[in-house]
Motif scaffolding. Sequence first.
Motif, PDB file in Angstrom:
ATOM      1  N   UNK A 166      -1.792  12.783  11.280  1.00 56.94           N
ATOM      2  CA  UNK A 166      -0.645  13.219  11.457  1.00 56.94           C
ATOM      3  C   UNK A 166       0.411  12.168  10.562  1.00 56.94           C
ATOM      4  N   UNK A 167       0.275  10.842  10.310  1.00 57.03           N
ATOM      5  CA  UNK A 167       0.864   9.810   9.739  1.00 57.03           C
ATOM      6  C   UNK A 167       0.840  10.545   8.294  1.00 57.03           C
TER       7      UNK A 167
ATOM      8  N   UNK B  19       0.861  -1.149  -0.038  1.00 56.26           N
ATOM      9  CA  UNK B  19      -0.042   0.187  -0.100  1.00 56.26           C
ATOM     10  C   UNK B  19       0.764   1.293  -0.033  1.00 56.26           C
ATOM     11  N   UNK B  20       0.325   2.435  -0.689  1.00 52.40           N
ATOM     12  CA  UNK B  20       0.864   3.456  -0.696  1.00 52.40           C
ATOM     13  C   UNK B  20       0.801   4.218   0.692  1.00 52.40           C
TER      14      UNK B  20
ATOM     15  N   UNK C 139      -8.132  10.783  -1.235  1.00 48.65           N
ATOM     16  CA  UNK C 139      -7.065  10.014  -2.370  1.00 48.65           C
ATOM     17  C   UNK C 139      -7.106   8.618  -1.920  1.00 48.65           C
ATOM     18  N   UNK C 140      -7.338   8.222  -0.556  1.00 48.49           N
ATOM     19  CA  UNK C 140      -7.350   6.826  -0.367  1.00 48.49           C
ATOM     20  C   UNK C 140      -8.603   6.092  -0.895  1.00 48.49           C
TER      21      UNK C 140
ATOM     22  N   UNK D 229       3.700  11.236   3.774  1.00 47.38           N
ATOM     23  CA  UNK D 229       3.209  11.226   2.219  1.00 47.38           C
ATOM     24  C   UNK D 229       3.819  12.518   1.606  1.00 47.38           C
ATOM     25  N   UNK D 230       4.070  13.488   2.601  1.00 45.37           N
ATOM     26  CA  UNK D 230       4.466  15.176   1.962  1.00 45.37           C
ATOM     27  C   UNK D 230       3.339  15.522   1.329  1.00 45.37           C
ATOM     28  N   UNK D 231       2.144  14.981   1.583  1.00 42.04           N
ATOM     29  CA  UNK D 231       1.043  15.869   1.019  1.00 42.04           C
ATOM     30  C   UNK D 231       0.604  16.827   1.858  1.00 42.04           C
TER      31      UNK D 231
END
Length: 323
Positions: free
Chosen positions: A151-152, A96-97, A289-290, A157-159
């Motif tokens: 938070x994760x 998973x991303x 996006x998930x 993800x840098x998003x």
Amino acid sequence: MPPVFETLFGNLIVPTILFFALGLVAAALRSDLSIPEGAAKFLSLYLLLAIGFKGGHSLSQYGLSADIFKALAAGILLSFALPFLAFVLLRVMTSLDTVNAAAVAGHYGSISIVTFVAATSLLELSNLKFDGYMVAVAASMEVPAILSALWIARRFSGDTTTACVPMRELLTNGSVVLLVGAFGIGAVTRENGMAMIAPFVVTPFTGILCIFMLDMGLTAGRSLMHNRHLMRAGLFGFGVVMPMAGALLAWGAGALIGLQTGSLFLLMVLGASASYIAVPAAMRIALPKATPGIYLTLALGVTFPFNITVGLPVYLWLAGLGG
């Protein structure tokens, strides 16, 4: 048969679990058996009202104590911490991303109130007592996991476009409002309140729970079949390993603060369960996006059936060792 297996088998052969299994079988057979949507909604409301009211009534018999605050602290800390463990396991066991892994992780720190209700029913059928304040612990574990998941997602993800879910929206979730409200009413009205509505919240409880569990079996089975193309071996493995890991962490925390068998079992169930109501609603807003088919199917189609059919008897046995 060894005593441990006799105990586990005895805890498994109860009406609520068997009706859930019946729903799974009916879904696998593509039966047209169904519970009308309006009836299913009523059953959900009834169970939240009943378990909340009975928990508040139980609390009124004991009053506030240090044990309550210890249990609340343990529940909140577990809810914050479990998504981090889930995220690590997902990165190791699956492909998973980051965004999908964070979304899934949030479900595994929050709780399934239906699993909690089934667990209280199992305790009652087993003639084991539990502390009424465990209902408050369940309510306190709805929100922290969502905050950890967000938070994760932002950190790894840098998003930076990840949406913030308003705290008001989380705290006014219908399930939380009814559960906490009924708990407060039960605590305030005490014995008089229970005497007035006992024929409604006590006598028919197990029978109504059986119908609800049948519906949940149908829903879980059909969700799994519909989204099976999204599932891989690693995801299925996570859906079983994570609840066991969460239950063991809760077992350690509960034993540390001195919870007795019934309450320790409920904390383990809360640590093992995965939300499929409050958290999915939050993730649709916060992490658009998930993929809902992944986190919903894992929570409802894999972890929920595992907990109901296998997990609950195992957790009850383990709680008996530590409580």
